[in-house]
Design an enzyme around this catalytic site. Structure first.
Site, mmCIF file in Angstrom:
data_model
loop_
_atom_site.group_PDB
_atom_site.id
_atom_site.type_symbol
_atom_site.label_atom_id
_atom_site.label_comp_id
_atom_site.label_asym_id
_atom_site.label_seq_id
_atom_site.Cartn_x
_atom_site.Cartn_y
_atom_site.Cartn_z
ATOM 1 N N HIS A 60 -12.413 -8.866 50.284
ATOM 2 C CA HIS A 60 -12.976 -7.547 50.003
ATOM 3 C C HIS A 60 -14.465 -7.617 49.664
ATOM 4 O O HIS A 60 -14.868 -8.367 48.763
ATOM 5 C CB HIS A 60 -12.230 -6.884 48.845
ATOM 6 C CG HIS A 60 -12.863 -5.591 48.418
ATOM 7 N ND1 HIS A 60 -12.797 -4.454 49.186
ATOM 8 C CD2 HIS A 60 -13.623 -5.278 47.343
ATOM 9 C CE1 HIS A 60 -13.465 -3.480 48.581
ATOM 10 N NE2 HIS A 60 -13.986 -3.956 47.458
ATOM 11 N N HIS A 116 -10.501 2.377 56.619
ATOM 12 C CA HIS A 116 -11.589 1.900 57.472
ATOM 13 C C HIS A 116 -11.056 0.730 58.275
ATOM 14 O O HIS A 116 -9.999 0.180 57.957
ATOM 15 C CB HIS A 116 -12.823 1.494 56.654
ATOM 16 C CG HIS A 116 -12.587 0.390 55.673
ATOM 17 N ND1 HIS A 116 -11.999 0.588 54.448
ATOM 18 C CD2 HIS A 116 -12.848 -0.930 55.746
ATOM 19 C CE1 HIS A 116 -11.932 -0.571 53.805
ATOM 20 N NE2 HIS A 116 -12.425 -1.503 54.566
ATOM 21 N N GLU A 135 -6.840 -3.296 59.803
ATOM 22 C CA GLU A 135 -7.139 -4.701 59.532
ATOM 23 C C GLU A 135 -5.874 -5.552 59.551
ATOM 24 O O GLU A 135 -5.901 -6.702 59.986
ATOM 25 C CB GLU A 135 -7.882 -4.803 58.198
ATOM 26 C CG GLU A 135 -9.284 -4.209 58.326
ATOM 27 C CD GLU A 135 -9.988 -3.939 57.005
ATOM 28 O OE1 GLU A 135 -9.447 -4.328 55.949
ATOM 29 O OE2 GLU A 135 -11.063 -3.320 57.027
#
Ligand code: ZN
Length: 274
Positions: A60, A116, A135
């Site tokens: 992250h 996202h 992701e």
């Protein structure tokens, strides 16, 4: 038996805002503790089921959100920026299982808190063999390349569904229900951690029946950008084909190479994304 754990942050119970995910200081300091607790819950569950080694790859932001000394399971901690294999750095065939902790939904999919796909300023949508992926689905390429099953994902309900589409047998622990991109109905952190621990233990106990991600090879990633400049820039990379004003396509028989090319696209377009 070793477990590889890739941790993001937007999928943690209670997290609904970028400010909570961005240091230093402020609210971030509170929410990074919640993330640490969820990572530790996953490790604790795996230990309950017999796992003995852990590599935690912090994925992250600048990838230094956890406190290494507070990780359970004597885990190794892979942290910091500019990792060539990014969210999947350090995975190899010596691992028995992949955990994806605190993951979030894709930019192009159903509403998901803080959704996202790698870069919200550049990438509008990614399809893997025609399926909407975030992701979790993109990172599953690397797991497939090393023959390791993705057995646990934690995050919101959208993330659970998107991960199941690529990793059908995955144990998905839903710690919050996304109400919008900036709102969620979260479990109490203690309850979230209890469920993550249970889910991780069940996932490791079920390893015998687990299979690597169900991605047909050669695989194709279709990336839609937010503007044409980004698509044009991406085509400077070998193997990236322009397929539309905003779209490019990458096909590879080697899933790890496909991921590598995608990561290069992310890094190259970062410079001109607004
Ligand atoms: Zn992310």
């Amino acid at each position: 038996m070793k477990v590889y754990l890739s941790s993001d942050m937007e999928g943690t119970a209670g997290v609904v805002d970028w400010e909570q995910c961005r240091g230093p200081g402020g609210e971030y300091e509170h929410y990074r503790r919640l993330l640490q607790d969820e990572v530790n819950a996953a490790i604790a569950g795996a230990v309950d089921a017999g796992a003995t080694g852990f590599l935690v790859n912090d994925s992250h932001s600048t990838m230094q959100n956890l406190r290494p000394g507070e990780l359970l399971g004597n885990a190794r901690y892979l942290s910091g920026r500019h990792k060539p294999m990014y969210m999947m750095e350090g995975l190899d065939a010596s691992f028995a299982a992949v955990f994806l902790v605190s993951y979030h939904g894709s930019m192009g999919g159903e509403s998901s808190t803080l959704s996202h796909t790698y870069n919200p300023r550049a990438i509008a949508r990614v399809l893997l063999n025609g399926v909407e992926v975030g992701e979790s689905g993109i990172n599953a390429l690397v797991a497939l390349g090393h023959g390791v099953p993705v057995v646990l994902v934690t995050g919101d309900d959208t993330t659970a569904a998107e991960t199941r589409a690529v990793c059908p047998g995955v144990t998905a622990v839903v710690v919050k229900r996304s109400v919008s991109r900036f709102a969620a109905d979260s479990l109490h952190p203690a309850e979230a951690c209890r469920l993550i621990r249970e889910g991780a233990a069940a996932a490791v106990r079920g390893l015998d029946g687990a299979r690597p991600p169900a991605i047909e090879l050669p695989a194709t990633l279709e990336v839609t950008f937010r503007n044409a400049d980004l698509a044009e820039m991406a085509t400077r990379i070998v193997g990236v084909r322009r397929t539309g004003t905003l779209a490019v396509s990458i096909t590879d028989a080697d899933p790890v190479e496909l991921y590598r090319t995608f990561v290069t696209v992310v890094l190259l377009t970062r410079g001109i994304a607004e």
